[in-house]
Design a protein around this motif. Sequence first.
Motif, PDB file in Angstrom:
ATOM      1  N   ARG A 166      53.287  43.425  31.806  1.00  0.00           N
ATOM      2  CA  ARG A 166      54.503  43.821  32.515  1.00  0.00           C
ATOM      3  C   ARG A 166      54.227  43.993  34.007  1.00  0.00           C
ATOM      4  O   ARG A 166      53.236  44.612  34.409  1.00  0.00           O
ATOM      5  CB  ARG A 166      55.043  45.124  31.941  1.00  0.00           C
ATOM      6  N   THR A 167      55.144  43.490  34.810  1.00  0.00           N
ATOM      7  CA  THR A 167      54.982  43.590  36.262  1.00  0.00           C
ATOM      8  C   THR A 167      54.904  45.049  36.708  1.00  0.00           C
ATOM      9  O   THR A 167      54.072  45.407  37.545  1.00  0.00           O
ATOM     10  CB  THR A 167      56.155  42.902  36.970  1.00  0.00           C
ATOM     11  N   GLY A 168      55.772  45.884  36.145  1.00  0.00           N
ATOM     12  CA  GLY A 168      55.760  47.293  36.520  1.00  0.00           C
ATOM     13  C   GLY A 168      54.432  47.963  36.228  1.00  0.00           C
ATOM     14  O   GLY A 168      53.950  48.787  37.008  1.00  0.00           O
ATOM     15  N   ASP A 169      53.819  47.630  35.093  1.00  0.00           N
ATOM     16  CA  ASP A 169      52.520  48.203  34.746  1.00  0.00           C
ATOM     17  C   ASP A 169      51.440  47.761  35.735  1.00  0.00           C
ATOM     18  O   ASP A 169      50.580  48.553  36.124  1.00  0.00           O
ATOM     19  CB  ASP A 169      52.118  47.795  33.332  1.00  0.00           C
ATOM     20  N   ALA A 190      40.611  42.423  37.240  1.00  0.00           N
ATOM     21  CA  ALA A 190      40.689  41.886  35.879  1.00  0.00           C
ATOM     22  C   ALA A 190      41.581  42.761  35.008  1.00  0.00           C
ATOM     23  O   ALA A 190      42.372  42.254  34.199  1.00  0.00           O
ATOM     24  CB  ALA A 190      39.293  41.777  35.285  1.00  0.00           C
ATOM     25  N   ARG A 191      41.448  44.074  35.159  1.00  0.00           N
ATOM     26  CA  ARG A 191      42.281  44.985  34.368  1.00  0.00           C
ATOM     27  C   ARG A 191      43.753  44.803  34.728  1.00  0.00           C
ATOM     28  O   ARG A 191      44.617  44.760  33.843  1.00  0.00           O
ATOM     29  CB  ARG A 191      41.849  46.427  34.628  1.00  0.00           C
ATOM     30  N   ALA A 192      44.050  44.683  36.013  1.00  0.00           N
ATOM     31  CA  ALA A 192      45.436  44.493  36.437  1.00  0.00           C
ATOM     32  C   ALA A 192      45.992  43.176  35.911  1.00  0.00           C
ATOM     33  O   ALA A 192      47.143  43.112  35.460  1.00  0.00           O
ATOM     34  CB  ALA A 192      45.533  44.539  37.956  1.00  0.00           C
ATOM     35  N   ALA A 193      45.172  42.128  35.958  1.00  0.00           N
ATOM     36  CA  ALA A 193      45.630  40.816  35.498  1.00  0.00           C
ATOM     37  C   ALA A 193      45.932  40.818  34.008  1.00  0.00           C
ATOM     38  O   ALA A 193      46.732  40.006  33.530  1.00  0.00           O
ATOM     39  CB  ALA A 193      44.581  39.757  35.818  1.00  0.00           C
ATOM     40  N   GLY A 194      45.301  41.705  33.255  1.00  0.00           N
ATOM     41  CA  GLY A 194      45.520  41.773  31.820  1.00  0.00           C
ATOM     42  C   GLY A 194      46.774  42.528  31.420  1.00  0.00           C
ATOM     43  O   GLY A 194      47.118  42.575  30.235  1.00  0.00           O
ATOM     44  N   LEU A 195      47.460  43.137  32.380  1.00  0.00           N
ATOM     45  CA  LEU A 195      48.691  43.872  32.101  1.00  0.00           C
ATOM     46  C   LEU A 195      49.875  42.917  32.155  1.00  0.00           C
ATOM     47  O   LEU A 195      50.116  42.264  33.169  1.00  0.00           O
ATOM     48  CB  LEU A 195      48.873  45.013  33.112  1.00  0.00           C
ATOM     49  N   THR A 249      56.154  48.700  45.606  1.00  0.00           N
ATOM     50  CA  THR A 249      56.961  47.653  44.985  1.00  0.00           C
ATOM     51  C   THR A 249      56.995  46.443  45.915  1.00  0.00           C
ATOM     52  O   THR A 249      56.616  46.518  47.087  1.00  0.00           O
ATOM     53  CB  THR A 249      58.408  48.114  44.719  1.00  0.00           C
ATOM     54  N   HIS A 250      57.482  45.328  45.401  1.00  0.00           N
ATOM     55  CA  HIS A 250      57.524  44.119  46.206  1.00  0.00           C
ATOM     56  C   HIS A 250      58.530  44.211  47.348  1.00  0.00           C
ATOM     57  O   HIS A 250      58.545  43.373  48.247  1.00  0.00           O
ATOM     58  CB  HIS A 250      57.862  42.907  45.319  1.00  0.00           C
ATOM     59  N   THR A 251      59.388  45.223  47.345  1.00  0.00           N
ATOM     60  CA  THR A 251      60.365  45.387  48.423  1.00  0.00           C
ATOM     61  C   THR A 251      59.832  46.234  49.573  1.00  0.00           C
ATOM     62  O   THR A 251      60.525  46.402  50.580  1.00  0.00           O
ATOM     63  CB  THR A 251      61.646  46.041  47.882  1.00  0.00           C
TER      64      THR A 251
END
Length: 265
Positions: free
Chosen positions: A41-44, A34-39, A16-18
């Motif tokens: 929701r931040t959690g996803d 690319a796959r991550a950028a297409g998600l 997580t960002h913390t």
Amino acid sequence: MGPGELHFWVLPRPWTHTDPAPLPVDELDESEHARAAGLVRTGDRVRYLSAHVALRRLLSAYTNIPPRALRLGRDRCPCCGGPHGRPVLLDRPHGPVPDWPQFSLAHSHQVTVVALARATVGVDVRRVPPARAVRLCLPDLHPAEQAELAAVPGRHRPAAFARLWTRKEAYLKGLGTGLRRDPAADYLGGRRDAPARPAGWSVTDLPGPPGHPAAAAVRTQDHHRTVVRTLTADCLHAEDATELIADSRARTHRVPQTAARRPQE
């Protein structure tokens, strides 16, 4: 990792960002970014990035190849022949290395699991679903599986369904078809007097975190030992996680006879 062994790794929570150190996403390739950028929701996105950093670092520890130098690809789909079958580890443009570890990755909510073996392998993990989701999915199962779950008392049925469904998903991922293959085509239940499980495969339940049943399917008749390890957050943050991974405490999980028995032809 010897013949007949399955190595099962559990990452209990995503980065997580913390967290005190950033996630080394520079180890991922263009397609993963690319796959991550297409998600949306931040959690996803966090779960996806955490899972794939974990996967690359594990494969690096098993092959002695730096995480960012690993070439991941896809086998051909058994259904249509397209390049979207099960994931494989490559060392050359034309195909996987026969003697390198086969692997499978799955995640559900806060949990990621990775399975590695010397044979074709699929893995799945699933949070126990609500009763309503179970009722909706029951008609899609093999008839013998439907009957098996119908006999389970209502309050225990969601957990029983989750255990069965992880076995089914693990097997379908091992085949490389996913849900393109009819979920009702194969029996993955647990009754001895029911139809045989798929021939040539060892499909077994695994010890996931509480509320998250897991299972793996290995294409072998000689699956006799499963080694279970936890991948700590330090393994995601360290500059070189090889020694941390090698020193991870292992537990041996006995393969149940119902899972390890030779399937009927």
